[in-house]
Design a protein around this motif. Structure first.
Motif, PDB file in Angstrom:
ATOM      1  N   GLY A   1      39.269  16.480  56.842  1.00 10.27           N
ATOM      2  CA  GLY A   1      39.729  15.153  55.732  1.00 10.27           C
ATOM      3  C   GLY A   1      39.177  15.134  53.915  1.00 10.27           C
ATOM      4  N   MET A   2      38.089  16.146  54.108  1.00 14.79           N
ATOM      5  CA  MET A   2      37.540  15.899  52.910  1.00 14.79           C
ATOM      6  C   MET A   2      38.658  16.947  51.863  1.00 14.79           C
ATOM      7  N   LEU A   3      38.770  17.922  52.966  1.00 13.67           N
ATOM      8  CA  LEU A   3      39.600  19.057  52.393  1.00 13.67           C
ATOM      9  C   LEU A   3      41.247  18.940  51.887  1.00 13.67           C
ATOM     10  N   SER A   4      41.933  17.933  52.880  1.00 11.76           N
ATOM     11  CA  SER A   4      43.160  17.946  53.377  1.00 11.76           C
ATOM     12  C   SER A   4      43.058  17.023  52.141  1.00 11.76           C
ATOM     13  N   GLY A   5      42.118  16.169  51.380  1.00 15.21           N
ATOM     14  CA  GLY A   5      42.797  14.966  50.771  1.00 15.21           C
ATOM     15  C   GLY A   5      42.650  16.020  49.288  1.00 15.21           C
ATOM     16  N   CYS A   6      41.219  16.645  49.038  1.00 13.41           N
ATOM     17  CA  CYS A   6      41.223  16.704  47.885  1.00 13.41           C
ATOM     18  C   CYS A   6      41.041  18.438  47.766  1.00 13.41           C
ATOM     19  N   GLY A   7      40.586  19.043  48.266  1.00 15.20           N
ATOM     20  CA  GLY A   7      41.307  20.132  47.565  1.00 15.20           C
ATOM     21  C   GLY A   7      39.375  20.574  47.045  1.00 15.20           C
ATOM     22  N   GLY A   8      38.694  19.724  46.416  1.00 10.92           N
ATOM     23  CA  GLY A   8      37.858  20.137  45.407  1.00 10.92           C
ATOM     24  C   GLY A   8      37.609  20.847  44.058  1.00 10.92           C
ATOM     25  N   GLY A   9      36.345  21.394  44.143  1.00  5.29           N
ATOM     26  CA  GLY A   9      36.073  21.829  43.229  1.00  5.29           C
ATOM     27  C   GLY A   9      35.961  21.705  41.489  1.00  5.29           C
ATOM     28  N   GLY A  10      34.421  22.846  41.165  1.00  9.41           N
ATOM     29  CA  GLY A  10      34.168  22.267  39.885  1.00  9.41           C
ATOM     30  C   GLY A  10      34.587  23.219  38.702  1.00  9.41           C
ATOM     31  N   GLU A  11      34.983  22.668  37.342  1.00 12.77           N
ATOM     32  CA  GLU A  11      35.269  23.696  36.008  1.00 12.77           C
ATOM     33  C   GLU A  11      34.047  24.324  35.796  1.00 12.77           C
ATOM     34  N   ASP A  12      33.347  25.839  36.294  1.00  8.96           N
ATOM     35  CA  ASP A  12      32.388  26.344  36.020  1.00  8.96           C
ATOM     36  C   ASP A  12      33.089  27.173  34.539  1.00  8.96           C
ATOM     37  N   LYS A  13      32.184  26.311  33.462  1.00  4.16           N
ATOM     38  CA  LYS A  13      33.022  27.043  32.084  1.00  4.16           C
ATOM     39  C   LYS A  13      32.052  28.489  31.818  1.00  4.16           C
ATOM     40  N   SER A  14      31.019  28.513  32.860  1.00  6.97           N
ATOM     41  CA  SER A  14      29.855  29.999  32.107  1.00  6.97           C
ATOM     42  C   SER A  14      30.125  31.435  32.648  1.00  6.97           C
ATOM     43  N   ALA A  15      31.091  30.278  33.355  1.00  7.81           N
ATOM     44  CA  ALA A  15      31.130  31.658  35.026  1.00  7.81           C
ATOM     45  C   ALA A  15      32.985  32.248  34.075  1.00  7.81           C
ATOM     46  N   SER A  16      32.935  33.984  34.993  1.00 10.69           N
ATOM     47  CA  SER A  16      33.727  34.563  34.422  1.00 10.69           C
ATOM     48  C   SER A  16      34.793  34.405  35.060  1.00 10.69           C
ATOM     49  N   LYS A  17      36.138  33.977  34.344  1.00 17.16           N
ATOM     50  CA  LYS A  17      37.168  34.267  35.204  1.00 17.16           C
ATOM     51  C   LYS A  17      37.842  35.213  35.661  1.00 17.16           C
ATOM     52  N   SER A  18      38.020  35.407  36.652  1.00 18.56           N
ATOM     53  CA  SER A  18      39.072  36.540  37.576  1.00 18.56           C
ATOM     54  C   SER A  18      40.144  37.471  37.647  1.00 18.56           C
ATOM     55  N   THR A  19      40.626  36.451  35.943  1.00 17.33           N
ATOM     56  CA  THR A  19      41.811  37.287  36.227  1.00 17.33           C
ATOM     57  C   THR A  19      41.535  38.352  35.036  1.00 17.33           C
ATOM     58  N   GLY A  20      40.908  38.775  34.397  1.00 14.70           N
ATOM     59  CA  GLY A  20      40.666  39.799  33.360  1.00 14.70           C
ATOM     60  C   GLY A  20      38.682  40.028  33.619  1.00 14.70           C
ATOM     61  N   GLY A  21      38.802  41.927  33.454  1.00 11.29           N
ATOM     62  CA  GLY A  21      37.075  41.589  32.661  1.00 11.29           C
ATOM     63  C   GLY A  21      36.691  42.128  33.460  1.00 11.29           C
ATOM     64  N   ASP A  22      35.369  43.494  33.644  1.00 12.98           N
ATOM     65  CA  ASP A  22      34.699  44.284  34.929  1.00 12.98           C
ATOM     66  C   ASP A  22      34.231  43.103  35.254  1.00 12.98           C
ATOM     67  N   ALA A  23      33.283  41.406  34.179  1.00 14.03           N
ATOM     68  CA  ALA A  23      32.071  41.079  35.648  1.00 14.03           C
ATOM     69  C   ALA A  23      32.830  40.190  36.121  1.00 14.03           C
TER      70      ALA A  23
ATOM     71  N   ALA B   1      44.531  16.821  41.955  1.00 15.37           N
ATOM     72  CA  ALA B   1      45.344  17.531  40.895  1.00 15.37           C
ATOM     73  C   ALA B   1      44.451  18.147  39.480  1.00 15.37           C
ATOM     74  N   THR B   2      42.928  17.726  39.407  1.00 17.38           N
ATOM     75  CA  THR B   2      42.278  18.437  39.008  1.00 17.38           C
ATOM     76  C   THR B   2      41.925  19.906  39.892  1.00 17.38           C
ATOM     77  N   ALA B   3      41.360  20.006  40.425  1.00 21.07           N
ATOM     78  CA  ALA B   3      41.057  21.424  41.054  1.00 21.07           C
ATOM     79  C   ALA B   3      41.924  22.218  41.295  1.00 21.07           C
ATOM     80  N   LEU B   4      43.519  21.595  41.493  1.00 22.72           N
ATOM     81  CA  LEU B   4      44.786  22.722  40.933  1.00 22.72           C
ATOM     82  C   LEU B   4      44.771  23.187  40.011  1.00 22.72           C
ATOM     83  N   VAL B   5      44.437  22.456  39.219  1.00 24.40           N
ATOM     84  CA  VAL B   5      44.583  23.088  37.742  1.00 24.40           C
ATOM     85  C   VAL B   5      43.323  24.418  38.020  1.00 24.40           C
ATOM     86  N   ALA B   6      42.550  23.695  37.944  1.00 31.13           N
ATOM     87  CA  ALA B   6      41.073  24.889  37.803  1.00 31.13           C
ATOM     88  C   ALA B   6      41.792  25.895  38.301  1.00 31.13           C
ATOM     89  N   LEU B   7      42.200  26.039  39.247  1.00 33.01           N
ATOM     90  CA  LEU B   7      42.843  26.935  40.267  1.00 33.01           C
ATOM     91  C   LEU B   7      43.832  27.984  39.874  1.00 33.01           C
TER      92      LEU B   7
END
Length: 513
Positions: free
Chosen positions: A16-38, A235-241
């Motif tokens: 129920g948590m998954l279907s209702g929320c999706g989840g996820g926290g924004e990690d500003k220190s992590a490299s985005k997966s759209t570019g860069g070797d890291a 909604a925030t989780a979808l934006v973070a994705l």
């Protein structure tokens, strides 16, 4: 059908948590997966809640389960419905299917550097039997024996085709005996397993970070850094994705799927799940002890409307079991929507003019869309429904303690065996933790006969006969079988959909070139 094993209970709470929320926290220190070797070294996974601890034996949240699945190996794990090697690199099954001999990977190391042996496996099984709040594994086992340092022999009380699924559950993760004996409960705050990932950092309420274990001697993790980022708002989780801060999400809400499908940077995969949204009724006390009344309620609920309005038409009408389960014949054993029949049953229940009222409890995670539809349906046969929305933890406790008249929930059976599911849920007195099961042994004789039946066709016939009788009692009204989905960024490879919505070994995943 009621969910019974401890880990099944946890899954029920978490789907129920998954279907209702999706989840996820924004990690500003992590490299985005759209570019860069890291980026190729990091996978950011959205989760909808925080962990409580990292113990295989007490998993009270989605993140608890997901985390222990990375840290602790089980002898096997399930992938696309089949057992694959975990800590056991191979196994032999006797001709009578009652003895399984597991051969461990030689030289497998715990994260503290100690070598894992069969003694740790036996200790872990014993810990599971002692500490799990409800145990469906031990009753199947005649004995477990350490043959030598790298060999474990498991003797079953009866042939059990679903034993590998049981062995793959998070509760049977292998812990380090000496470490747990030394650290006690602290061993599950700073966990040590043999998994491909080890815990790196836990920032409560924000993220859980793992890193690939350098001394892992199986198939090593394909991505070095794994982050579980926590956001409780869908909604925030979808934006973070969408913005690239996260890479992977399990069970995005049905309402978000059209937006996801339009995003060329994201991939959406869907498949049938082992999760069903249900209305559970208290059969032990209160107005819903009346079986005819429960049957009237079952006939008055428009499940097609629930699927369309609450799940965007992505689910299927529930039948009482899941299509791919062992010993299920595929027939629909639930009540069809029939208001005339519902009104007849109201008269037989002693309420020809209505005048009945009860409360449906839901959670802030599940929401009230489905209860609202049920309320409108039942109003047509003279039943007044009130809706009480609880925090998810309180909702879970009320379900466990039988503190409800009716309760809306979404649950999953992790063992794909209808006969085992019925045994775990309805064998008295082991079913005493749920008020939706009879407080008597009315099913015990039939359940014993089913468990020890060796003819598959006869076992299927007897199992479905019992399912039919249980569904007829309307103790639980299965509404909609949900669809699982995963959403991930382009370039992520070797993904798969788990029908239970959470048992992922992220060591399997790879970033493409």
């Amino acid at each position: 059908m009621k969910k019974a094993a401890a880990v099944v209970m946890t899954v029920m709470l978490c789907i129920g948590m998954l279907s209702g929320c999706g989840g996820g926290g924004e990690d500003k220190s992590a490299s985005k997966s759209t570019g860069g070797d890291a980026a190729k070294d990091t996978l950011n996974v959205i989760v909808g809640d925080d962990a409580n601890q990292f113990s295989p034996y007490v998993t009270n949240s989605y993140s608890d389960i997901m985390s222990v699945y990375q840290i602790y190996e089980r002898l096997v794990y399930m992938k696309e419905g089949e057992p694959v090697p975990g800590l056991a690199e191979s196994w032999d099954v006797s001709d009578d299917k009652k003895t399984i001999t597991f051969h461990l990977r030689e030289g497998a190391k715990f994260h503290n550097g100690e070598t894992c042996t069969s003694e740790d496996v036996i200790y872990s099984f014993e810990m599971n039997s002692e500490k799990a709040p409800s145990n469906s594994f031990k009753p199947k086992i005649e004995s477990w024996t350490a043959v030598d340092d790298n060999t474990v022999e498991l003797k079953l009380k009866y042939p059990c085709e679903s034993i590998f699924s049981s062995l793959s559950s998070p509760g049977l993760g292998i812990v380090c005996k000496s470490y747990v004996e030394e650290k006690g409960d602290d061993a599950f705050i700073e966990p040590v397993g043999t998994g491909a990932y080890k815990l790196k950092e836990w920032v409560k309420g924000s993220k859980i970070s793992f890193e690939a274990f350098e001394d892992y001697n199986g198939k090593k993790a394909g991505i070095k850094n794994l982050n579980f980022n926590i956001i409780t708002d869908s909604a925030t989780a979808l934006v973070a994705l969408e913005n690239g801060d996260n890479d992977f999400m399990i069970n995005a809400s049905a309402a978000d799927l059209p937006l996801i499908e339009k995003n060329e940077e994201l991939v959406l995969q869907s498949a049938p799940s082992h999760s069903t949204a249900s209305l559970v009724l208290n059969v032990r006390n209160g107005v819903l002890e009346n079986e005819k009344l429960r049957q009237a309620i079952a006939c008055a609920i428009d499940r097609e409307a629930i699927n369309t309005s609450a799940f965007e038409g992505t689910g299927t009408i529930a039948t009482g079991s899941y299509e791919d389960f062992l010993y299920y014949d595929g027939k629909d054993y639930t009540y069809p929507f029939d208001l005339d029949k519902a009104k007849e049953l109201m008269k037989e229940a002693g309420y020809p003019d209505g005048g009945v009222s009860f409360t449906i409890k839901t959670s802030d995670t599940y929401g009230d869309v489905v209860p609202q539809i049920i309320m409108d349906n039942l109003n047509q046969i003279g039943i007044e429904v009130k809706i009480e929305t609880l925090e998810m933890g309180a909702h879970s406790q009320d379900w466990l303690n039988g503190n409800f008249e009716a309760i809306y929930q979404s649950g999953s059976e992790i063992t794909p065996d209808l006969s085992e599911g019925l045994y775990n849920s309805y064998y008295w007195p082991d079913n005493t933790w749920s008020a939706s099961s009879p407080d008597s042994d009315i099913y015990n004789e039939r359940l014993d006969a089913i468990r020890y039946e060796v003819d598959s066709d006869k076992k299927t016939e007897e199992t479905c006969s019992l399912l039919k009788d249980i569904m007829a009692s309307a103790n639980e009204i299965p509404l909609v079988t949900l669809t699982s989905n995963i959403v991930y960024r382009q370039g992520l490879q070797d993904t798969y959909i788990d029908p239970n919505g959470m048992f992922y070994c992220f060591k399997d995943f790879r970033w493409g070139e």
